[in-house]
Write a protein that holds these residues in place. Sequence first.
Motif, PDB file in Angstrom:
ATOM      1  N   LYS A 135       0.824  -1.210   0.000  1.00  0.00           N
ATOM      2  CA  LYS A 135       0.000   0.000   0.000  1.00  0.00           C
ATOM      3  C   LYS A 135       0.858   1.259   0.000  1.00  0.00           C
ATOM      4  CE  LYS A 135      -3.815  -2.270   2.448  1.00  0.00           C
ATOM      5  NZ  LYS A 135      -4.554  -2.363   3.722  1.00  0.00           N
ATOM      6  N   LEU A 139       0.655   3.941  -2.930  1.00  0.00           N
ATOM      7  CA  LEU A 139       0.249   5.315  -2.641  1.00  0.00           C
ATOM      8  C   LEU A 139       1.363   6.308  -2.936  1.00  0.00           C
ATOM      9  CD1 LEU A 139      -1.998   7.133  -1.611  1.00  0.00           C
ATOM     10  CD2 LEU A 139      -1.108   6.816   0.714  1.00  0.00           C
ATOM     11  N   PHE A 159      -5.354  12.296   1.578  1.00  0.00           N
ATOM     12  CA  PHE A 159      -4.575  11.541   2.559  1.00  0.00           C
ATOM     13  C   PHE A 159      -4.089  12.435   3.693  1.00  0.00           C
ATOM     14  CE2 PHE A 159      -0.361  10.008   4.006  1.00  0.00           C
ATOM     15  CZ  PHE A 159      -0.782   8.851   4.651  1.00  0.00           C
ATOM     16  N   THR A 182      -7.720   6.060   1.687  1.00  0.00           N
ATOM     17  CA  THR A 182      -7.050   6.776   0.600  1.00  0.00           C
ATOM     18  C   THR A 182      -6.793   5.872  -0.590  1.00  0.00           C
ATOM     19  OG1 THR A 182      -5.951   8.208   2.227  1.00  0.00           O
ATOM     20  CG2 THR A 182      -5.090   8.230  -0.011  1.00  0.00           C
ATOM     21  N   VAL A 183      -6.364   4.641  -0.324  1.00  0.00           N
ATOM     22  CA  VAL A 183      -6.139   3.704  -1.434  1.00  0.00           C
ATOM     23  C   VAL A 183      -7.453   3.443  -2.169  1.00  0.00           C
ATOM     24  CG1 VAL A 183      -5.441   1.365  -2.077  1.00  0.00           C
ATOM     25  CG2 VAL A 183      -4.110   2.636  -0.376  1.00  0.00           C
ATOM     26  N   SER A 186      -8.228   6.398  -4.269  1.00  0.00           N
ATOM     27  CA  SER A 186      -7.384   6.440  -5.463  1.00  0.00           C
ATOM     28  C   SER A 186      -7.845   5.432  -6.508  1.00  0.00           C
ATOM     29  CB  SER A 186      -5.920   6.175  -5.106  1.00  0.00           C
ATOM     30  OG  SER A 186      -5.698   4.826  -4.753  1.00  0.00           O
TER      31      SER A 186
END
Length: 218
Positions: A135, A139, A159, A182-183, A186
Motif C-alpha cells: 500500500k 500510494l 490523505f 485513501t487507497v 485512489s
Amino acid sequence: MFCNKNKISWDDFDGLRGCVKSFVKEKRYVHVIGVEEEAGKLAEIFECDANLAKKLKSAAILHDITKEFGRENQLEVCEKYKIKLSKSDMRVEKEWHAKTGAYIAKYEFGADDVIFDAIYYHTLGKSKGFTLCDKIIYLADYIEPNREYQDCIDVREFFYSNLTKIENPQSFEEKYKVLDDTVLFSLDKTIKSLIDDNLYIHKNTVKCRNSFIESMNL
C-alpha cells in the motif's frame, strides 16, 4: 535483455539510482526520486522498522526501472523470466513494467518477496493480502509531490488532510484506516478516469477495489 553487470545489491541505493537513471528519461527519474522520498515519509508515519524502511526505499527506486522499455524489450524480459501475461494484461501494455520490474528486482538485484510484491502490484493493486508495504508503494507512486495530475493532487490532499483529522495521532489503527480510505479513493479515481477515457479496466483493479469494499463493510 537485462544484466546487472556491476552486481548491484538491492540495498545499494546509490547503485540502484544510477542504474535506474540509465534506463529512464530525466522526468521519469525525478518521479522515481519523488516516490523514494514519499515512501520514506510514509514509512515514518506508519512506524516501519529500519529493515522494512530499507525495503520500501529499494522498491520505490526500482518500481519504474522498465517503465520506458518498448514492447519488444518488455516481451524479452517476460521470456527471460517466464512471466505469463494474461488476456487482461495484454490489454494494458503500459502496466507490464510492474511485472517486469518486479522480476528484475528479484533476479538481478536480489530483492526479496516483500520488495517483489510491492513493485509487482504498484499499478493494478492486489485483490487479497495487500500488505502495508504494498500500500505504501502504491500510494507513494500516486501522491509523490512531482505528480501534477488533478487526480494525484486530490488523492494527496485527501490523505494528508484526513491524517490531521484523526482523534489520536499516535494511533496506528486510525492512521491505517486513513491509508485504506485513501487507497480506495485512489482506486475510484483511477477507474473513473479509465471510464471517462473509454479505456479497458484490468480485472485486478476491479478485484482490488471490491476487496477494500468488502473488508470495510461498505
